[in-house]
Design a protein around this motif. Structure first.
Motif, PDB file in Angstrom:
ATOM      1  N   LYS A  79       0.823  -1.211   0.000  1.00 16.91           N
ATOM      2  CA  LYS A  79       0.000   0.000   0.000  1.00 16.91           C
ATOM      3  C   LYS A  79       0.856   1.259   0.000  1.00 16.91           C
ATOM      4  N   GLN A  80       1.929   1.241   0.803  1.00 17.98           N
ATOM      5  CA  GLN A  80       2.726   2.448   0.980  1.00 17.98           C
ATOM      6  C   GLN A  80       3.684   2.714  -0.183  1.00 17.98           C
ATOM      7  N   TRP A  81       4.272   1.642  -0.767  1.00 19.73           N
ATOM      8  CA  TRP A  81       5.258   1.881  -1.820  1.00 19.73           C
ATOM      9  C   TRP A  81       5.326   0.797  -2.901  1.00 19.73           C
ATOM     10  N   GLY A  82       4.970  -0.430  -2.587  1.00 14.55           N
ATOM     11  CA  GLY A  82       5.142  -1.508  -3.543  1.00 14.55           C
ATOM     12  C   GLY A  82       4.411  -1.290  -4.850  1.00 14.55           C
ATOM     13  N   ALA A  83       3.203  -0.769  -4.777  1.00 16.28           N
ATOM     14  CA  ALA A  83       2.393  -0.528  -5.974  1.00 16.28           C
ATOM     15  C   ALA A  83       2.288   0.951  -6.308  1.00 16.28           C
ATOM     16  N   ARG A  84       3.135   1.769  -5.691  1.00 12.52           N
ATOM     17  CA  ARG A  84       3.079   3.214  -5.914  1.00 12.52           C
ATOM     18  C   ARG A  84       4.162   3.645  -6.892  1.00 12.52           C
ATOM     19  N   GLY A  85       3.834   4.645  -7.710  1.00  7.94           N
ATOM     20  CA  GLY A  85       4.783   5.142  -8.695  1.00  7.94           C
ATOM     21  C   GLY A  85       5.747   6.174  -8.161  1.00  7.94           C
ATOM     22  N   ILE A 122      11.737   9.003  -0.170  1.00  9.80           N
ATOM     23  CA  ILE A 122      12.835   8.471   0.637  1.00  9.80           C
ATOM     24  C   ILE A 122      13.861   9.585   0.838  1.00  9.80           C
ATOM     25  N   PRO A 123      14.176   9.947   2.078  1.00  9.88           N
ATOM     26  CA  PRO A 123      15.180  10.994   2.306  1.00  9.88           C
ATOM     27  C   PRO A 123      16.527  10.623   1.697  1.00  9.88           C
ATOM     28  N   SER A 124      17.228  11.603   1.169  1.00 11.04           N
ATOM     29  CA  SER A 124      18.549  11.365   0.597  1.00 11.04           C
ATOM     30  C   SER A 124      19.565  11.132   1.711  1.00 11.04           C
ATOM     31  N   VAL A 125      20.748  10.666   1.324  1.00 16.08           N
ATOM     32  CA  VAL A 125      21.810  10.399   2.290  1.00 16.08           C
ATOM     33  C   VAL A 125      22.274  11.709   2.907  1.00 16.08           C
ATOM     34  N   ARG A 126      22.420  11.706   4.222  1.00 16.90           N
ATOM     35  CA  ARG A 126      22.765  12.935   4.921  1.00 16.90           C
ATOM     36  C   ARG A 126      24.253  13.280   4.873  1.00 16.90           C
ATOM     37  N   SER A 127      25.101  12.281   4.664  1.00 17.40           N
ATOM     38  CA  SER A 127      26.547  12.535   4.646  1.00 17.40           C
ATOM     39  C   SER A 127      27.179  11.810   3.474  1.00 17.40           C
ATOM     40  N   ASN A 128      27.900  12.557   2.642  1.00 11.24           N
ATOM     41  CA  ASN A 128      28.617  11.975   1.508  1.00 11.24           C
ATOM     42  C   ASN A 128      30.120  12.158   1.660  1.00 11.24           C
ATOM     43  N   ARG A 129      30.591  12.166   2.892  1.00 10.98           N
ATOM     44  CA  ARG A 129      32.004  12.473   3.102  1.00 10.98           C
ATOM     45  C   ARG A 129      32.936  11.380   2.583  1.00 10.98           C
ATOM     46  N   ASP A 130      32.491  10.125   2.620  1.00 12.47           N
ATOM     47  CA  ASP A 130      33.359   9.049   2.153  1.00 12.47           C
ATOM     48  C   ASP A 130      33.139   8.706   0.688  1.00 12.47           C
ATOM     49  N   HIS A 131      31.993   9.139   0.119  1.00 11.63           N
ATOM     50  CA  HIS A 131      31.726   8.936  -1.307  1.00 11.63           C
ATOM     51  C   HIS A 131      30.751  10.020  -1.754  1.00 11.63           C
ATOM     52  N   ALA A 160      28.540  10.287  -4.126  1.00  9.97           N
ATOM     53  CA  ALA A 160      27.312  10.003  -4.869  1.00  9.97           C
ATOM     54  C   ALA A 160      26.586   8.786  -4.287  1.00  9.97           C
ATOM     55  N   LYS A 161      26.270   8.833  -3.021  1.00 12.36           N
ATOM     56  CA  LYS A 161      25.554   7.724  -2.385  1.00 12.36           C
ATOM     57  C   LYS A 161      24.056   7.833  -2.635  1.00 12.36           C
ATOM     58  N   PHE A 162      23.395   6.681  -2.745  1.00 11.69           N
ATOM     59  CA  PHE A 162      21.940   6.672  -2.644  1.00 11.69           C
ATOM     60  C   PHE A 162      21.566   5.939  -1.352  1.00 11.69           C
ATOM     61  N   PRO A 163      20.391   6.199  -0.801  1.00 15.58           N
ATOM     62  CA  PRO A 163      20.034   5.624   0.498  1.00 15.58           C
ATOM     63  C   PRO A 163      19.815   4.122   0.435  1.00 15.58           C
ATOM     64  N   GLU A 164      20.127   3.456   1.517  1.00 20.87           N
ATOM     65  CA  GLU A 164      19.947   2.008   1.588  1.00 20.87           C
ATOM     66  C   GLU A 164      18.483   1.617   1.391  1.00 20.87           C
ATOM     67  N   GLU A 165      17.564   2.454   1.865  1.00 22.95           N
ATOM     68  CA  GLU A 165      16.141   2.155   1.716  1.00 22.95           C
ATOM     69  C   GLU A 165      15.751   2.053   0.248  1.00 22.95           C
ATOM     70  N   LEU A 166      16.347   2.882  -0.597  1.00 23.22           N
ATOM     71  CA  LEU A 166      16.052   2.833  -2.029  1.00 23.22           C
ATOM     72  C   LEU A 166      16.482   1.487  -2.610  1.00 23.22           C
ATOM     73  N   ALA A 167      17.713   1.075  -2.314  1.00 20.95           N
ATOM     74  CA  ALA A 167      18.204  -0.212  -2.802  1.00 20.95           C
ATOM     75  C   ALA A 167      17.374  -1.359  -2.242  1.00 20.95           C
ATOM     76  N   SER A 168      17.003  -1.264  -0.986  1.00 16.79           N
ATOM     77  CA  SER A 168      16.237  -2.337  -0.343  1.00 16.79           C
ATOM     78  C   SER A 168      14.875  -2.515  -1.009  1.00 16.79           C
ATOM     79  N   THR A 181      26.407   0.236  -1.051  1.00 21.12           N
ATOM     80  CA  THR A 181      25.038   0.249  -0.527  1.00 21.12           C
ATOM     81  C   THR A 181      24.203  -0.906  -1.075  1.00 21.12           C
ATOM     82  N   THR A 182      24.305  -1.181  -2.366  1.00 18.09           N
ATOM     83  CA  THR A 182      23.515  -2.261  -2.946  1.00 18.09           C
ATOM     84  C   THR A 182      23.875  -3.605  -2.322  1.00 18.09           C
ATOM     85  N   ALA A 183      25.168  -3.847  -2.087  1.00 19.79           N
ATOM     86  CA  ALA A 183      25.592  -5.108  -1.478  1.00 19.79           C
ATOM     87  C   ALA A 183      25.029  -5.254  -0.073  1.00 19.79           C
ATOM     88  N   ILE A 184      25.076  -4.188   0.711  1.00 17.02           N
ATOM     89  CA  ILE A 184      24.559  -4.242   2.076  1.00 17.02           C
ATOM     90  C   ILE A 184      23.062  -4.522   2.071  1.00 17.02           C
TER      91      ILE A 184
END
Length: 316
Positions: free
Chosen positions: A223-229, A233-242, A244-252, A274-277
């Motif tokens: 209902k919340q996201w599986g069938a939604r277009g 999802i909040p973006s990553v708050r810290s990119n100090r080590d890379h 161009a990060k995307f959030p883990e929730e997006l990959a999940s 992130t994708t591997a994790i």
């Protein structure tokens, strides 16, 4: 031929290293390509080389994806590349104008002192030489009047064409709404362009049967996201080590929706891992490819920070 082992991150270029994947082994490929907008690891690239990279990587998916498998590409639909043919953008920000000198005042001074150059006129009127130039020529180009401008390109049709040509078809699309991280940045006061607060997920399918299991997500998740277009999802708050990060929730979400437990998930632009994790946390196998050695090390270290989820790794 010895194929790449699962649950490993490999150093190399995606367009080359993907040729070492076992054919028809990847259930889901989820990745975000480099955008070539000035980051350290992409400064030598051009729009042509960027197109060639995307084309080659997508073509390799025809070989690597299993029948019924998915390729999900996360990218902003607008990219900017320097183009010397683009007219210099002129924007008069009246609210930020610091000098009260007008065009009429400059023309009047020029009539009285026809032998004065711009620097002398600036001294006379108590302003900068740039102000004289702007008032005379309507030139209000931020960053210098000789700076090469950027060209806006809509890029979705490029990847659709590359995929279609090798028998992989656009299946669906999602929009990822990020928080407008830069809404308070000073540059927003000097342009009418929108703050970048969304990216697109282009979902491609390699022809073949795939299973639709309504039990893979809870009713609430459907209902919340599986069938939604649209996904918020909040973006990553810290990119100090890379950068161009995307959030883990997006990959999940992508992994849970377009693959099943024990499936193999590929990220040919692994970055910080992130994708591997997300794959590990959702009981999937993964293979990552990354061309920068320092990010291979970063991804490995991040994976090792999850001991309860750690699998046996034999990095190469």
């Amino acid at each position: 031929m010895k194929y790449l082992n699962r649950n490993n991150i490999y150093l190399g270029r995606a367009e080359d290293k993907m040729l070492e994947l076992e054919p028809s082994s990847v259930a889901l490929s989820f990745w975000s390509p480099p955008y070539f907008v000035g980051k350290e690891y992409e400064t030598q690239e051009t729009f042509d080389s960027w197109q060639s990279l995307l084309k080659n990587v997508i073509e390799n998916h025809a070989y690597a994806l299993k029948s019924g498998g998915f390729m999900v590409i996360n990218m902003a639909n607008i990219l900017c590349f320097k183009d010397s043919n683009i007219p210099k953008i002129q924007a008069l920000n009246i609210s930020n104008r610091k000098s009260k000198v007008t065009r009429e005042m400059v023309l009047d001074a020029m009539q009285k002192y026809p032998e004065y150059n711009r620097y002398q006129l600036a001294d006379l009127l108590g302003c900068s030489e740039q102000t004289i130039d702007r008032r005379l020529n309507g030139n209000n180009i931020r960053g210098g009047k000789y700076q090469t401008q950027t060209r806006v390109k809509l890029v979705g049709h490029y990847i659709e064409k590359y995929a279609y040509n090798v028998g992989i078809y656009l299946y669906d699309k999602r929009v990822w709404i990020k928080d407008p991280s830069w809404v308070n940045s000073q540059w927003t006061s000097n342009t009418l362009k929108a703050v970048d607060e969304h990216e697109d997920l282009y979902i491609f399918w390699k022809p073949g049967e795939y299973a639709i299991d309504r039990n893979k997500l809870s009713k609430e998740d459907w209902k919340q996201w599986g069938a939604r277009g649209v996904w918020h999802i909040p973006s990553v708050r810290s990119n100090r080590d890379h950068p161009a990060k995307f959030p883990e929730e997006l990959a999940s979400r992508v992994i849970r929706l377009f693959s099943n437990p024990q499936d193999l998930v590929l990220d040919p632009f692994m970055g910080s891992g992130t994708t591997a994790i997300a794959a590990i946390k959702n009981n999937r196998d993964y293979i990552g490819i990354e061309k920068e050695a320092k990010y291979v090390e970063l991804a490995r270290n991040r994976i090792q920070e999850h001991p309860p989820l750690q699998r046996e790794l034999s990095f190469m």
